[in-house]
Write a protein that holds these residues in place. Structure first.
Motif, short mmCIF file in Angstrom:
data_model
loop_
_atom_site.label_atom_id
_atom_site.label_comp_id
_atom_site.label_asym_id
_atom_site.label_seq_id
_atom_site.Cartn_x
_atom_site.Cartn_y
_atom_site.Cartn_z
N LEU A 1 -3.99 -5.53 7.48
CA LEU A 1 -3.40 -4.59 7.06
C LEU A 1 -2.35 -4.37 8.21
O LEU A 1 -2.69 -3.77 9.21
N TYR B 1 -9.33 -6.27 7.60
CA TYR B 1 -10.35 -6.33 6.62
C TYR B 1 -11.68 -6.98 7.17
O TYR B 1 -11.39 -8.21 7.74
N ALA C 1 -5.91 2.10 1.71
CA ALA C 1 -5.98 0.58 1.81
C ALA C 1 -7.83 0.37 1.82
O ALA C 1 -8.07 -0.84 1.95
N ILE D 1 0.99 -1.12 0.08
CA ILE D 1 0.02 0.02 0.01
C ILE D 1 0.85 1.02 0.18
O ILE D 1 1.69 1.46 0.97
N LYS E 1 -0.57 -5.29 2.53
CA LYS E 1 -2.03 -6.17 3.01
C LYS E 1 -1.67 -7.66 2.86
O LYS E 1 -0.97 -8.01 1.96
N GLY F 1 2.53 0.24 4.02
CA GLY F 1 1.62 -0.61 4.64
C GLY F 1 1.60 -1.84 3.81
O GLY F 1 2.15 -1.83 2.67
#
Length: 130
Positions: free
Chosen positions: A27, A125, A65, A5, A22, A20
């Motif tokens: 994340l 997420y 994100a 990210i 993922k 970042g």
């Protein structure tokens, strides 16, 4: 599989790391210090100003994100002086008014660029999320 990210809403990495990453439904944000994304310079004004900038930087990476502070499950706060914990805690708490994430706070000898505070974040997420 992992996805990197990157956003201009937070400072660019000052070393070999990503803003970042993922992976596996989570994340992972690299620790953020109070660098102004526009200039790459540490903001002046003390721990309160730095903490606001750090939280804004975190918000920028989360948004890039597709997440926000409600998605954060764990944070770690690094302070060069635990005497500033109350100030940092007050600013931090405004971003997590309900269902605060798990958190650790530690005092460290120093931080990059002479910063007073650094915060790293892990967000999740949702089941139906990206």
């Amino acid at each position: 599989m992992k996805e990197i990210i990157v956003t201009e809403r937070a400072p660019q990495a000052i070393g070999p790391y990503s803003q970042g990453v993922k992976a596996g439904g989570f994340l992972f944000l690299s620790g953020q210090i109070a660098l102004d994304p526009a200039t790459g310079e540490l903001v002046a004004g003390g721990v309160a100003v730095e903490t606001e900038r750090v939280m804004d930087n975190i918000a920028g990476v989360l948004a890039a994100a597709g997440l926000d502070f409600d998605s954060v499950v764990k944070t770690t706060i690094f302070l060069t002086d635990l005497a500033s914990f109350g100030v940092v805690n007050g600013i931090y708490g405004r971003r997590f008014p309900v269902a605060s994430p798990a958190r650790s706070t530690v005092q460290v000898a120093s931080l990059p660029r002479g910063a007073c505070v650094e915060i790293e974040v892990i967000a999740r997420y949702g089941v139906d999320g990206p």
